[in-house]
Enzyme design. Sequence first.
Site, mmCIF file in Angstrom:
data_model
loop_
_atom_site.group_PDB
_atom_site.id
_atom_site.type_symbol
_atom_site.label_atom_id
_atom_site.label_comp_id
_atom_site.label_asym_id
_atom_site.label_seq_id
_atom_site.Cartn_x
_atom_site.Cartn_y
_atom_site.Cartn_z
ATOM 1 C CB SER A 119 18.038 -9.772 48.938
ATOM 2 O OG SER A 119 18.506 -8.615 48.921
ATOM 3 C CG HIS A 140 16.409 -14.007 47.822
ATOM 4 N ND1 HIS A 140 15.612 -13.712 49.340
ATOM 5 C CD2 HIS A 140 17.500 -13.574 48.310
ATOM 6 C CE1 HIS A 140 16.418 -13.234 49.948
ATOM 7 N NE2 HIS A 140 17.581 -13.080 49.130
ATOM 8 C CG ASN A 190 15.628 -9.874 53.021
ATOM 9 O OD1 ASN A 190 15.711 -10.248 53.787
ATOM 10 N ND2 ASN A 190 16.108 -9.916 51.679
#
Length: 282
Positions: A119, A140, A190
């Site tokens: 990630s 991912h 993220n």
Amino acid sequence: MKDFKVAVIGAGLMGGGIAQTCAQAGYEVVNIDFYAPALDKAKSNIEKLFDRKIAKGTMTEGEKAEIMDRLTYSCDFGDVKGTGIVIEAVPEKMEIKRDTFKKVDELADPDTIIVSNTSALSISEIASATGRADKVMGVHFFYPAPVMKLAELIRGIATSDDTYGKVRAFAIDIKKEVADCPELPGFIVNRILVPMMNEAAFLVMEGCKPEDVDNAMKLGANHPMGPLELCDFVGVDIMLATMTGLYNGFRDSKYRPCPILENMVKAGHLGRKTGQGFYQYI
């Protein structure tokens, strides 16, 4: 049946979900993990999920049997031999990733592509543990993998156009929408999402109630889940590790992890999986 077999390394929630996703799309899949109980749990989780679908009338016994027939479970890394793509889904630590890629590189066929479900970590650094950096890239997935539609695609410095093209086609074939991401910490989702959860943790540290923070974002920004609820859902330890990766990768103070997160991890308050995070679940 598809043209090649897929191996998924790691039988945790992500690995098991990725294996399920590939099998549902028609691929023969072997889910590999050194820890046999993890494999048993992964298989049990999928069967229970399918049984609930059958009870609701959204799946037949025959459909369940077809998918489960395409899924096998193994503790033998040698079973990567004969696969076209290997997907790594082991814990988010560089040394574990590199060790896994080194083993796969030694055992897999020369033309096998190896992808990481990281990630946030560097694909180029992971690839350097192999002798086939041109056949390594990142894909991912998001939790839960069979439900979430996005797959982030990340090329390493040495990833070839041929590898990228094959992996992109594979991701689309397993019913994912794809987004090309820069090889920078956090990629796209993220890099935006985790700092928001971190800022929410700072608000709690500064005296806000978790429910007030979450309700403010759900009602004021139309988010389906508040940032602290989401942190508990993905795991406080996972969130802290990702935030630390952003901080170390960019060397920018705006990514400084909130101290309360570190204290929660030390206390074992990791969210839903332990029954205690920003909220209690027991």
